[in-house]
Design an enzyme around this catalytic site. Sequence first.
Site, PDB file in Angstrom:
ATOM      1  N   SER A  46      -4.627  -7.524   0.067  1.00  0.00           N
ATOM      2  CA  SER A  46      -4.823  -8.088   1.172  1.00  0.00           C
ATOM      3  C   SER A  46      -3.487  -8.150   1.739  1.00  0.00           C
ATOM      4  O   SER A  46      -2.554  -8.226   1.130  1.00  0.00           O
ATOM      5  CB  SER A  46      -5.320  -9.685   1.046  1.00  0.00           C
ATOM      6  OG  SER A  46      -5.332 -10.222   2.429  1.00  0.00           O
ATOM      7  N   GLU A  47      -3.334  -8.045   3.211  1.00  0.00           N
ATOM      8  CA  GLU A  47      -2.102  -7.704   3.909  1.00  0.00           C
ATOM      9  C   GLU A  47      -1.182  -9.040   3.708  1.00  0.00           C
ATOM     10  O   GLU A  47       0.211  -8.828   3.712  1.00  0.00           O
ATOM     11  CB  GLU A  47      -2.336  -7.652   5.206  1.00  0.00           C
ATOM     12  CG  GLU A  47      -3.153  -6.245   5.784  1.00  0.00           C
ATOM     13  CD  GLU A  47      -4.394  -6.750   5.915  1.00  0.00           C
ATOM     14  OE1 GLU A  47      -4.787  -6.485   7.075  1.00  0.00           O
ATOM     15  OE2 GLU A  47      -5.181  -7.077   5.201  1.00  0.00           O
ATOM     16  N   ASN A  48      -1.575 -10.287   3.170  1.00  0.00           N
ATOM     17  CA  ASN A  48      -0.923 -11.298   2.935  1.00  0.00           C
ATOM     18  C   ASN A  48      -0.149 -11.455   1.954  1.00  0.00           C
ATOM     19  O   ASN A  48       0.651 -12.505   1.611  1.00  0.00           O
ATOM     20  CB  ASN A  48      -1.575 -12.651   3.440  1.00  0.00           C
ATOM     21  CG  ASN A  48      -2.713 -12.928   2.501  1.00  0.00           C
ATOM     22  OD1 ASN A  48      -3.668 -11.884   2.136  1.00  0.00           O
ATOM     23  ND2 ASN A  48      -2.757 -14.084   2.125  1.00  0.00           N
ATOM     24  N   GLY A  49      -0.383 -10.234   0.993  1.00  0.00           N
ATOM     25  CA  GLY A  49       0.509 -10.240  -0.099  1.00  0.00           C
ATOM     26  C   GLY A  49      -0.174 -10.611  -1.636  1.00  0.00           C
ATOM     27  O   GLY A  49       0.227 -11.191  -2.456  1.00  0.00           O
ATOM     28  N   SER A  88       3.789  -5.687   0.781  1.00  0.00           N
ATOM     29  CA  SER A  88       2.318  -5.610   1.104  1.00  0.00           C
ATOM     30  C   SER A  88       2.168  -4.280   2.292  1.00  0.00           C
ATOM     31  O   SER A  88       1.415  -3.205   1.903  1.00  0.00           O
ATOM     32  CB  SER A  88       1.818  -6.686   1.680  1.00  0.00           C
ATOM     33  OG  SER A  88       0.390  -6.452   2.104  1.00  0.00           O
TER      34      SER A  88
END
Length: 216
Positions: A46-49, A88
């Site tokens: 997920s892009e948020n890490g 990320s």
Amino acid sequence: MKEARKRMVKRAVQEIKDGMNVNLGIGMPTLVANEIPDGVHVMLQSENGLLGIGPYPLEGTEDADLINAGKETITEVTGASYFDSAESFAMIRGGHIDLAILGGMEVSEQGDLANWMIPGKMVKGMGGAMDLVNGAKRIVVIMEHVNKHGESKVKKTCSLPLTGQKVVHRLITDLAVFDFVNGRMTLTELQDGVTIEEVYEKTEADFAVSQSVLNS
């Protein structure tokens, strides 16, 4: 989940192979996490890490601090790791994501994707979609074939602002599956109970039909 969505999600799961690093876009693609079969080991990013997303949590077991890029509560698998946005997006831009399964508002016959805004409507922003369509090794889009007005979302040319040009490798809709090679769109599968005639009727784009579909 609506039956049409179930069909699309189950077909999208078939794109995932053992050992892949996979990013699931916001919306319908996140439902894929719940359908990955036992024995297929993948790391969902997920892009948020977070690398190592599991299925959605059961009611009453949610952790409000554990969320995906769409702010939905999630679970983690053994071996999951956390990192900042810089790392990320370095994963995404560096080509370390094997597959991205994204939602779509429109897809053109050349594989252009529009999935981030409708002019005049409030949107949260681009998010990571533009990075994913350029950095992930393979892009699969899942979306309904027509909009709520019955108009085709599979277009000759996208009318909405683009996320990327000629970036889609495969499109899965509630009617059919299309592949894109060298700017050419080919119908490769029909969903159960769907005819070629129905796909033609509901598709604005020009497309070829694979021999396997013609023979089925």
